[in-house]
Design a protein around this motif. Structure first.
Motif, PDB file in Angstrom:
ATOM      1  N   SER A 259       0.181 -10.191   6.389  1.00  0.00           N
ATOM      2  CA  SER A 259      -0.658 -10.367   7.487  1.00  0.00           C
ATOM      3  C   SER A 259      -1.108  -9.074   7.867  1.00  0.00           C
ATOM      4  N   GLU A 260      -2.301  -8.977   8.339  1.00  0.00           N
ATOM      5  CA  GLU A 260      -2.928  -7.704   8.950  1.00  0.00           C
ATOM      6  C   GLU A 260      -1.892  -7.170   9.748  1.00  0.00           C
ATOM      7  N   ASP A 261      -1.652  -7.959  10.802  1.00  0.00           N
ATOM      8  CA  ASP A 261      -0.636  -7.282  11.917  1.00  0.00           C
ATOM      9  C   ASP A 261       0.634  -7.042  11.124  1.00  0.00           C
ATOM     10  N   SER A 262       1.189  -7.517  10.309  1.00  0.00           N
ATOM     11  CA  SER A 262       2.645  -6.857  10.186  1.00  0.00           C
ATOM     12  C   SER A 262       2.307  -5.745   8.918  1.00  0.00           C
ATOM     13  N   ILE A 263       1.230  -5.509   8.606  1.00  0.00           N
ATOM     14  CA  ILE A 263       1.048  -4.330   7.843  1.00  0.00           C
ATOM     15  C   ILE A 263       0.663  -3.083   8.559  1.00  0.00           C
ATOM     16  N   ARG A 264       0.233  -3.535   9.592  1.00  0.00           N
ATOM     17  CA  ARG A 264      -0.402  -2.493  10.533  1.00  0.00           C
ATOM     18  C   ARG A 264       0.969  -2.079  11.442  1.00  0.00           C
ATOM     19  N   LEU A 265       1.843  -2.959  11.833  1.00  0.00           N
ATOM     20  CA  LEU A 265       3.049  -2.593  12.420  1.00  0.00           C
ATOM     21  C   LEU A 265       3.834  -1.586  11.300  1.00  0.00           C
ATOM     22  N   ALA A 266       4.040  -2.333  10.333  1.00  0.00           N
ATOM     23  CA  ALA A 266       4.818  -1.357   9.250  1.00  0.00           C
ATOM     24  C   ALA A 266       4.232   0.182   9.270  1.00  0.00           C
ATOM     25  N   PHE A 267       2.887   0.233   9.083  1.00  0.00           N
ATOM     26  CA  PHE A 267       2.607   1.734   9.163  1.00  0.00           C
ATOM     27  C   PHE A 267       2.790   2.520  10.266  1.00  0.00           C
ATOM     28  N   SER A 268       2.691   1.806  11.413  1.00  0.00           N
ATOM     29  CA  SER A 268       2.892   2.347  12.838  1.00  0.00           C
ATOM     30  C   SER A 268       4.198   2.701  13.037  1.00  0.00           C
ATOM     31  N   LEU A 269       5.377   2.128  12.439  1.00  0.00           N
ATOM     32  CA  LEU A 269       6.721   2.686  12.500  1.00  0.00           C
ATOM     33  C   LEU A 269       7.177   3.532  11.446  1.00  0.00           C
ATOM     34  N   LEU A 270       6.209   4.053  10.693  1.00  0.00           N
ATOM     35  CA  LEU A 270       6.915   4.763   9.394  1.00  0.00           C
ATOM     36  C   LEU A 270       7.079   6.291   9.891  1.00  0.00           C
ATOM     37  N   ALA A 271       8.065   6.773   9.248  1.00  0.00           N
ATOM     38  CA  ALA A 271       8.437   8.086   9.291  1.00  0.00           C
ATOM     39  C   ALA A 271       7.640   8.994   8.425  1.00  0.00           C
ATOM     40  N   THR A 272       7.566  10.208   8.492  1.00  0.00           N
ATOM     41  CA  THR A 272       7.080  11.258   7.633  1.00  0.00           C
ATOM     42  C   THR A 272       7.544  10.927   6.325  1.00  0.00           C
ATOM     43  N   GLY A 274       7.152   8.349   4.594  1.00  0.00           N
ATOM     44  CA  GLY A 274       7.557   7.163   4.355  1.00  0.00           C
ATOM     45  C   GLY A 274       6.768   6.167   3.344  1.00  0.00           C
ATOM     46  N   ALA A 275       7.109   4.905   3.119  1.00  0.00           N
ATOM     47  CA  ALA A 275       6.241   4.386   2.156  1.00  0.00           C
ATOM     48  C   ALA A 275       6.152   2.817   2.587  1.00  0.00           C
ATOM     49  N   VAL A 276       5.147   2.086   2.287  1.00  0.00           N
ATOM     50  CA  VAL A 276       5.101   0.685   2.370  1.00  0.00           C
ATOM     51  C   VAL A 276       4.808   0.083   1.003  1.00  0.00           C
ATOM     52  N   ALA A 277       5.399  -1.069   0.529  1.00  0.00           N
ATOM     53  CA  ALA A 277       5.113  -1.692  -0.651  1.00  0.00           C
ATOM     54  C   ALA A 277       4.688  -2.889  -0.131  1.00  0.00           C
ATOM     55  N   SER A 278       3.457  -3.316  -0.471  1.00  0.00           N
ATOM     56  CA  SER A 278       2.926  -4.602  -0.056  1.00  0.00           C
ATOM     57  C   SER A 278       2.957  -5.567  -1.341  1.00  0.00           C
ATOM     58  N   VAL A 279       3.634  -6.953  -0.754  1.00  0.00           N
ATOM     59  CA  VAL A 279       3.866  -7.986  -1.936  1.00  0.00           C
ATOM     60  C   VAL A 279       3.293  -9.076  -1.292  1.00  0.00           C
ATOM     61  N   GLY A 280       3.250  -9.247   0.136  1.00  0.00           N
ATOM     62  CA  GLY A 280       2.612 -10.515   0.554  1.00  0.00           C
ATOM     63  C   GLY A 280       1.208 -10.608   0.673  1.00  0.00           C
ATOM     64  N   LEU A 281       0.613 -11.904   0.561  1.00  0.00           N
ATOM     65  CA  LEU A 281      -0.600 -11.868   0.491  1.00  0.00           C
ATOM     66  C   LEU A 281      -1.187 -13.151   1.540  1.00  0.00           C
ATOM     67  N   ILE A 282      -1.736 -12.836   2.793  1.00  0.00           N
ATOM     68  CA  ILE A 282      -1.934 -13.764   3.761  1.00  0.00           C
ATOM     69  C   ILE A 282      -3.349 -13.355   4.192  1.00  0.00           C
ATOM     70  N   GLY A 283      -3.451 -11.975   4.512  1.00  0.00           N
ATOM     71  CA  GLY A 283      -4.626 -11.491   5.418  1.00  0.00           C
ATOM     72  C   GLY A 283      -5.454 -11.105   4.233  1.00  0.00           C
ATOM     73  N   ASN A 284      -6.558 -10.626   4.526  1.00  0.00           N
ATOM     74  CA  ASN A 284      -7.812 -10.249   3.580  1.00  0.00           C
ATOM     75  C   ASN A 284      -8.087  -8.467   3.436  1.00  0.00           C
ATOM     76  N   ARG A 285      -7.618  -8.021   4.495  1.00  0.00           N
ATOM     77  CA  ARG A 285      -8.018  -6.587   4.685  1.00  0.00           C
ATOM     78  C   ARG A 285      -6.766  -5.478   5.356  1.00  0.00           C
ATOM     79  N   VAL A 286      -6.834  -4.446   5.090  1.00  0.00           N
ATOM     80  CA  VAL A 286      -5.795  -3.533   5.582  1.00  0.00           C
ATOM     81  C   VAL A 286      -6.636  -2.466   6.477  1.00  0.00           C
ATOM     82  N   ASP A 287      -6.179  -2.361   7.814  1.00  0.00           N
ATOM     83  CA  ASP A 287      -6.721  -1.194   8.560  1.00  0.00           C
ATOM     84  C   ASP A 287      -5.699  -0.500   9.135  1.00  0.00           C
ATOM     85  N   ILE A 288      -5.381   0.862   8.493  1.00  0.00           N
ATOM     86  CA  ILE A 288      -4.459   1.679   9.018  1.00  0.00           C
ATOM     87  C   ILE A 288      -5.186   2.874   9.011  1.00  0.00           C
TER      88      ILE A 288
END
Ligand SMILES: [Zn+2]
Length: 356
Positions: A259-272, A274-288
């Protein structure tokens, strides 16, 4: 011979439960008697029209891209060297490329621009028998403790997070002293939690979900810590994280919620770094936010499904008894009700159709 089939005649309508002829396999195909057909949130999305613009559909179609079962018939041109016999237990690798492009030659048929998928226009597992090209079967050597209902979800729910975690591992984001979050503990996340421990190399594993029942599955599957993120802002999650792990940030996230919320949360908690691997598909866009992405050298991996060899590895883990299965059996007659429950997020683990 007749079989039961749950077929789609249009978007946003219940599947029609029918009796139709058993398909006749082509010369290079094998007829599978379906023993388990996983029900994916993607199936609900297919019916809801999420892929409406991207996939041309000739109705009726039978959904179901997570399939395991037994060989019931073998086409005349299937070579002996394939080692397939009637009665063998098999799983279906459900993503079929054109065999001609760069991605297919790499073995990444799930990325083929001209690929077709089981259950997305081609025969799927929401019917009792399906023909499959012999090249896309993986035989489970017998005698095996593994049942089709536990094997079927491994072909997507149990495969997709595996590929995502392999990307994080290969890029050096895991290991001792690292923290790795599994975001979302639905069908994919319950497996992701286990792979986080298996591939994490000693990283602390924290599961995020919005229900305590799902977090209990994460805990049972090896998560070191769990955080119920429902209704919490980033600061609240950050302080809970700090009290659990001693650190207020994350080195890596396997993002299964999508979801857009969960991806935003992931990036906001990332350390220097850091990396996010996205495998889920519910939302349509990513805003980071761009500045930290650049200045703190974040990495963002898209990771889609898995390839044939990824599935071989997942099945090897399953055969070694390293994977716990959280499966809810679904009767054929309850398919539509179960799709509604999946859409509402009310199914624990993976729903799997079994034909009695
Ligand atoms: Zn291709």
């Amino acid at each position: 011979m007749k079989m039961r089939a749950a077929r789609m005649y249009g978007y946003k309508q219940p599947l029609q439960l029918e009796e139709i002829d058993v398909p006749i396999p082509g010369p290079e195909e094998v007829l599978i008697r379906v023993g388990g057909a996983g029900m994916c949130r993607t199936d609900f999305q297919l019916i809801d029209g999420y892929f409406d613009t991207g996939l041309a559909m000739d109705f009726p179609i039978t959904p179901g891209h997570e399939v395991a079962g037994w060989i019931d018939g073998i086409g005349s041109a299937v070579p002996k060297s394939a080692g397939l016999s009637e009665g063998d237990q098999v799983v279906v690798f459900g993503s079929w490329g054109d065999g001609a492009c760069r991605q297919c030659h790499e073995g990444n048929e799930q990325l083929c621009a001209h690929g077709v998928w089981a259950g997305f226009g081609r025969h799927g597992g929401y019917q009792e028998y399906m023909p499959v090209d012999y090249r896309y079967l993986i035989k489970i050597p017998g005698p095996s403790e593994l049942s089709p209902e536990n094997l079927a979800p491994l072909t997507d729910a149990g495969l997709t997070p595996y590929r995502g975690l392999k990307k994080l591992l290969a890029a050096g984001h895991l290991g001792p002293g690292r923290t790795l979050a599994v975001s979302g503990v639905g069908g994919l996340g319950s497996y992701a939690t286990q792979y986080a421990k298996l591939l994490g190399g000693g990283a602390q594993v924290i599961a995020f979900a919005r229900s305590d029942d799902k977090l209990k599955i994460a805990k049972d599957n090896g998560a070191d810590h769990v955080v119920n993120v429902r209704g919490k802002d980033t600061d609240a999650v950050r302080s809970e994280l700090e009290s659990l792990t001693g650190r207020a940030d994350l080195d890596a996230v396997i993002e299964c919620a999508g979801s857009e919320d969960s991806i935003r949360l992931a990036f906001s908690l990332l350390a220097t770094e850091g990396a996010v691997a996205s495998v889920g598909l519910i939302g349509n866009r990513v805003d980071i936010p761009l500045f930290p992405l650049v200045a703190r050298e974040y990495t963002f991996f898209g990771s889609f499904w898995g390839n044939y060899n990824d599935l071989i590895e997942v099945l090897a883990l399953a055969q070694a008894g390293q994977i716990k299965h959280s499966v809810t059996r679904v009767r054929f007659d309850d398919v539509n009700e179960t799709l509604d429950a999946i859409a509402a997020g009310d199914v624990l683990g993976r729903a799997v159709i079994v034909y009695d």
